[in-house]
Write an enzyme that holds these catalytic residues in place. Sequence first.
Site, PDB file in Angstrom:
ATOM      1  N   ARG A 144      10.655  19.788 -21.246  1.00 57.58           N
ATOM      2  CA  ARG A 144      10.909  19.206 -19.923  1.00 57.58           C
ATOM      3  C   ARG A 144      12.252  18.482 -19.970  1.00 57.58           C
ATOM      4  N   LYS A 182      15.228  -0.647 -13.918  1.00 57.73           N
ATOM      5  CA  LYS A 182      14.583  -1.539 -14.900  1.00 57.73           C
ATOM      6  C   LYS A 182      15.654  -2.285 -15.697  1.00 57.73           C
ATOM      7  N   ARG A 191       4.579   9.747 -28.213  1.00 62.54           N
ATOM      8  CA  ARG A 191       4.664   8.518 -27.408  1.00 62.54           C
ATOM      9  C   ARG A 191       3.652   7.504 -27.938  1.00 62.54           C
ATOM     10  N   ASN A 199       1.823   2.848  -2.565  1.00 59.23           N
ATOM     11  CA  ASN A 199       1.314   3.758  -3.592  1.00 59.23           C
ATOM     12  C   ASN A 199      -0.062   3.310  -4.081  1.00 59.23           C
ATOM     13  N   SER A 200      -0.862   2.805  -3.135  1.00 63.49           N
ATOM     14  CA  SER A 200      -2.223   2.379  -3.516  1.00 63.49           C
ATOM     15  C   SER A 200      -3.090   2.386  -2.268  1.00 63.49           C
ATOM     16  N   ASP A 216       5.464  -6.600   2.213  1.00 66.81           N
ATOM     17  CA  ASP A 216       6.521  -5.987   1.417  1.00 66.81           C
ATOM     18  C   ASP A 216       7.278  -7.066   0.650  1.00 66.81           C
ATOM     19  N   PHE A 245       5.014   0.577 -23.052  1.00 66.08           N
ATOM     20  CA  PHE A 245       5.119   1.952 -23.530  1.00 66.08           C
ATOM     21  C   PHE A 245       4.288   2.812 -22.569  1.00 66.08           C
ATOM     22  N   TYR A 265      15.556   5.449 -11.702  1.00 61.30           N
ATOM     23  CA  TYR A 265      14.402   4.581 -12.002  1.00 61.30           C
ATOM     24  C   TYR A 265      14.684   3.741 -13.242  1.00 61.30           C
ATOM     25  N   ALA A 297       5.347  -4.743  -8.297  1.00 60.09           N
ATOM     26  CA  ALA A 297       5.691  -3.895  -7.147  1.00 60.09           C
ATOM     27  C   ALA A 297       7.020  -3.189  -7.370  1.00 60.09           C
ATOM     28  N   SER A 304      10.142  -1.427 -19.036  1.00 60.90           N
ATOM     29  CA  SER A 304       9.656  -0.168 -19.590  1.00 60.90           C
ATOM     30  C   SER A 304      10.408   0.170 -20.867  1.00 60.90           C
ATOM     31  N   LEU A 339       0.818  -1.224   0.000  1.00 61.75           N
ATOM     32  CA  LEU A 339       0.000   0.000   0.000  1.00 61.75           C
ATOM     33  C   LEU A 339       0.848   1.269   0.000  1.00 61.75           C
TER      34      LEU A 339
HETATM   35  P1  NAD Z   1       1.773   1.756  -9.096  1.00 60.17           P
HETATM   36  O1  NAD Z   1       2.636   2.576  -8.207  1.00 60.17           O
HETATM   37  O2  NAD Z   1       0.395   2.209  -9.365  1.00 60.17           O
HETATM   38  O3  NAD Z   1       1.718   0.253  -8.562  1.00 60.17           O
HETATM   39  C1  NAD Z   1       2.762  -0.353  -7.884  1.00 60.17           C
HETATM   40  C2  NAD Z   1       2.188  -1.053  -6.678  1.00 60.17           C
HETATM   41  O4  NAD Z   1       3.259  -1.717  -5.986  1.00 60.17           O
HETATM   42  C3  NAD Z   1       1.547  -0.117  -5.674  1.00 60.17           C
HETATM   43  O5  NAD Z   1       0.277  -0.610  -5.307  1.00 60.17           O
HETATM   44  C4  NAD Z   1       2.505  -0.122  -4.482  1.00 60.17           C
HETATM   45  O6  NAD Z   1       1.812   0.060  -3.255  1.00 60.17           O
HETATM   46  C5  NAD Z   1       3.138  -1.477  -4.602  1.00 60.17           C
HETATM   47  N1  NAD Z   1       4.486  -1.597  -4.049  1.00 60.17           N
HETATM   48  C6  NAD Z   1       5.553  -0.783  -4.262  1.00 60.17           C
HETATM   49  N2  NAD Z   1       6.619  -1.223  -3.579  1.00 60.17           N
HETATM   50  C7  NAD Z   1       6.229  -2.359  -2.931  1.00 60.17           C
HETATM   51  C8  NAD Z   1       6.862  -3.269  -2.072  1.00 60.17           C
HETATM   52  N3  NAD Z   1       8.134  -3.107  -1.696  1.00 60.17           N
HETATM   53  N4  NAD Z   1       6.176  -4.334  -1.609  1.00 60.17           N
HETATM   54  C9  NAD Z   1       4.874  -4.521  -1.950  1.00 60.17           C
HETATM   55  N5  NAD Z   1       4.207  -3.663  -2.756  1.00 60.17           N
HETATM   56  C10 NAD Z   1       4.871  -2.598  -3.247  1.00 60.17           C
HETATM   57  O7  NAD Z   1       2.586   1.579 -10.469  1.00 60.17           O
HETATM   58  P2  NAD Z   1       2.084   1.035 -11.864  1.00 60.17           P
HETATM   59  O8  NAD Z   1       1.918   2.188 -12.779  1.00 60.17           O
HETATM   60  O9  NAD Z   1       0.971   0.102 -11.663  1.00 60.17           O
HETATM   61  O10 NAD Z   1       3.395   0.260 -12.333  1.00 60.17           O
HETATM   62  C11 NAD Z   1       3.542  -1.129 -12.118  1.00 60.17           C
HETATM   63  C12 NAD Z   1       4.893  -1.569 -12.646  1.00 60.17           C
HETATM   64  O11 NAD Z   1       4.998  -1.226 -14.028  1.00 60.17           O
HETATM   65  C13 NAD Z   1       6.083  -0.910 -11.969  1.00 60.17           C
HETATM   66  O12 NAD Z   1       7.113  -1.879 -11.866  1.00 60.17           O
HETATM   67  C14 NAD Z   1       6.479   0.188 -12.922  1.00 60.17           C
HETATM   68  O13 NAD Z   1       7.835   0.519 -12.814  1.00 60.17           O
HETATM   69  C15 NAD Z   1       6.193  -0.486 -14.254  1.00 60.17           C
HETATM   70  N6  NAD Z   1       5.950   0.473 -15.339  1.00 60.17           N
HETATM   71  C16 NAD Z   1       4.967   1.405 -15.204  1.00 60.17           C
HETATM   72  C17 NAD Z   1       4.743   2.304 -16.238  1.00 60.17           C
HETATM   73  C18 NAD Z   1       3.665   3.347 -16.118  1.00 60.17           C
HETATM   74  O14 NAD Z   1       3.635   4.255 -16.955  1.00 60.17           O
HETATM   75  N7  NAD Z   1       2.773   3.289 -15.151  1.00 60.17           N
HETATM   76  C19 NAD Z   1       5.519   2.261 -17.408  1.00 60.17           C
HETATM   77  C20 NAD Z   1       6.502   1.273 -17.509  1.00 60.17           C
HETATM   78  C21 NAD Z   1       6.714   0.378 -16.473  1.00 60.17           C
HETATM   79  C1  UD1 Z   2       7.563   8.986 -18.049  1.00 56.32           C
HETATM   80  C2  UD1 Z   2       8.918   8.465 -17.677  1.00 56.32           C
HETATM   81  C3  UD1 Z   2       9.000   6.990 -17.942  1.00 56.32           C
HETATM   82  C4  UD1 Z   2       7.900   6.269 -17.166  1.00 56.32           C
HETATM   83  C5  UD1 Z   2       6.563   6.884 -17.533  1.00 56.32           C
HETATM   84  C6  UD1 Z   2       5.456   6.317 -16.693  1.00 56.32           C
HETATM   85  C7  UD1 Z   2      10.442  10.375 -18.017  1.00 56.32           C
HETATM   86  C8  UD1 Z   2      11.549  10.931 -18.839  1.00 56.32           C
HETATM   87  N1  UD1 Z   2       9.927   9.210 -18.433  1.00 56.32           N
HETATM   88  O1  UD1 Z   2       7.376   8.735 -19.449  1.00 56.32           O
HETATM   89  O2  UD1 Z   2      10.260   6.484 -17.561  1.00 56.32           O
HETATM   90  O3  UD1 Z   2       7.904   4.894 -17.493  1.00 56.32           O
HETATM   91  O4  UD1 Z   2       6.588   8.295 -17.310  1.00 56.32           O
HETATM   92  O5  UD1 Z   2       5.569   6.690 -15.356  1.00 56.32           O
HETATM   93  O6  UD1 Z   2      10.012  10.960 -17.058  1.00 56.32           O
HETATM   94  N2  UD1 Z   2       3.734  16.092 -20.980  1.00 56.32           N
HETATM   95  C9  UD1 Z   2       3.310  17.398 -21.125  1.00 56.32           C
HETATM   96  N3  UD1 Z   2       2.753  18.016 -20.040  1.00 56.32           N
HETATM   97  C10 UD1 Z   2       2.601  17.379 -18.820  1.00 56.32           C
HETATM   98  C11 UD1 Z   2       3.044  16.044 -18.701  1.00 56.32           C
HETATM   99  C12 UD1 Z   2       3.610  15.438 -19.804  1.00 56.32           C
HETATM  100  O7  UD1 Z   2       3.438  17.986 -22.198  1.00 56.32           O
HETATM  101  O8  UD1 Z   2       2.109  18.001 -17.873  1.00 56.32           O
HETATM  102  C13 UD1 Z   2       4.334  15.434 -22.149  1.00 56.32           C
HETATM  103  C14 UD1 Z   2       5.768  14.970 -21.919  1.00 56.32           C
HETATM  104  O9  UD1 Z   2       6.666  15.980 -22.249  1.00 56.32           O
HETATM  105  C15 UD1 Z   2       5.842  13.772 -22.848  1.00 56.32           C
HETATM  106  C16 UD1 Z   2       4.410  13.228 -22.869  1.00 56.32           C
HETATM  107  O10 UD1 Z   2       3.585  14.264 -22.387  1.00 56.32           O
HETATM  108  O11 UD1 Z   2       6.156  14.222 -24.129  1.00 56.32           O
HETATM  109  C17 UD1 Z   2       4.235  12.010 -21.989  1.00 56.32           C
HETATM  110  O12 UD1 Z   2       4.744  12.312 -20.696  1.00 56.32           O
HETATM  111  P1  UD1 Z   2       4.551  11.326 -19.451  1.00 56.32           P
HETATM  112  O13 UD1 Z   2       3.128  10.952 -19.336  1.00 56.32           O
HETATM  113  O14 UD1 Z   2       5.201  11.976 -18.276  1.00 56.32           O
HETATM  114  O15 UD1 Z   2       5.332  10.021 -19.892  1.00 56.32           O
HETATM  115  P2  UD1 Z   2       6.849   9.840 -20.385  1.00 56.32           P
HETATM  116  O16 UD1 Z   2       7.631  11.061 -20.220  1.00 56.32           O
HETATM  117  O17 UD1 Z   2       6.785   9.264 -21.757  1.00 56.32           O
END
Ligand code: NAD
Ligand code: UD1
Length: 336
Positions: A292, A154, A228, A36-37, A59, A175, A150, A82, A125, A34
């Site tokens: 950015r 990965k 993207r 981040n949830s 954890d 993506f 970060y 997680a 990612s 929990l």
């Molecule tokens: P999120 O933060 O919404 O979900 C992660 C969950 O893991 C949360 O519920 C958090 O409470 C739990 N958590 C974190 N550390 C923990 C621990 N030590 N033990 C148990 N639970 C733990 O993130 P998400 O967007 O659902 O991402 C999930 C996975 O996908 C992550 O590994 C993230 O790096 C990867 N990922 C996400 C994105 C994205 O854009 N959201 C993109 C590429 C990769």
């Molecule tokens: C970012 C992370 C990536 C991560 C992903 C999901 C970076 C460099 N990359 O991806 O590692 O996996 O988030 O958590 O941080 N944008 C705006 N205005 C805003 C927000 C975003 O213009 O307020 C633009 C950004 O410049 C980008 C696009 O929207 O061009 C997507 O941004 P975002 O959603 O943050 O994702 P990434 O940057 O692709």
Amino acid sequence: MTEVLVTGGLGFIGSHTVVSLAYAGFTPVILDNLSNSRISVLDGLEQLCGYRPVFYEGDVNNPEVYDRICAAHTIQAVIHFAAFKAVGESVEKPLAYYRNNVGGLISLLEGMQKSGISNLVFSSSCTVYGEPDHVPPDESAPVKPAMSPYGATKQMGEQILRDIPSIRTQCLRYFNPIGAHESAQIGELPLGVPNNLVPYLTQSVAGWRGPLTVHGNDYPTPDGSCIRDYIHVMDLAEAHVAALNRLLGGKSDSAFEVFNIGTGKGSSVLEVIQAFEEATGEKVPFTIGPRRPGDIVQVWADTQKVDNQLGWKARRDLHTMMKDAWRWQQQLTRPS
Ligand code: NAD
Ligand code: UD1
């Protein structure tokens, strides 16, 4: 029923994957600390799954948690979500990121080895490609130096998994996941001011935030804003079911397999804004700001390998992603 451990299963992608697993006849067992949830996500999952999924609050870094779970369940595979995921925060707190994302993976792998579990789906990612030499990158494109701790976690996770062939891994390079389940029972719950485009956009339209800033319109792209590959979170969730079926069906070609999980289509920031307006009829307040730092110009997925081998394809278009993101936003209560 095949029991699947879902670490981080109450988070954004994990919760949607729990639903897809249940729809596909798997039994998800959730482990989440929990950090981040919210526990209320379980209520949404209960509505969608038709039963309340088993939940362990714990954890992934704690080795005892695996003993407890494996004593009560016959876990056939793990989907490991997680981790911490905020790029900016990882620059401020690199050790916390290495501890949680790399240390947590190592603890999980030790727990799996001890319990004889050999199937894993890992959340990676597209960030591992950095600014790719060729767009779209395929899975053999070089992994570029990480632009943040970060991103480094990965890359390290992938390297660790390559080194452990006794654990068969499907490594999914996501993506940009956006949207929410069409029912709006579950979705993304960013804490504080969202950094990512779509949660900021929807909160801005809802009046929770000021106008959206488009980070730069002077990039070498057709409209000047970054591009993207946005993918609906339910399509992404379904990719995990396909990866699991490949693992459990003994169909993987090697112990460590990588797949790009995207739509294969790039959209610019300005196109996302336009799609939102068309899909919802709402006006997006926005201004053009500077670039950015750290943003790459453009990336979208080469989906040839996933098309040919995984038997999965993204089905939902950008309009559906926008509609579902907005439906989810509309039922949220503004935090006080
Ligand atoms: P999120 O933060 O919404 O979900 C992660 C969950 O893991 C949360 O519920 C958090 O409470 C739990 N958590 C974190 N550390 C923990 C621990 N030590 N033990 C148990 N639970 C733990 O993130 P998400 O967007 O659902 O991402 C999930 C996975 O996908 C992550 O590994 C993230 O790096 C990867 N990922 C996400 C994105 C994205 O854009 N959201 C993109 C590429 C990769
Ligand atoms: C970012 C992370 C990536 C991560 C992903 C999901 C970076 C460099 N990359 O991806 O590692 O996996 O988030 O958590 O941080 N944008 C705006 N205005 C805003 C927000 C975003 O213009 O307020 C633009 C950004 O410049 C980008 C696009 O929207 O061009 C997507 O941004 P975002 O959603 O943050 O994702 P990434 O940057 O692709």
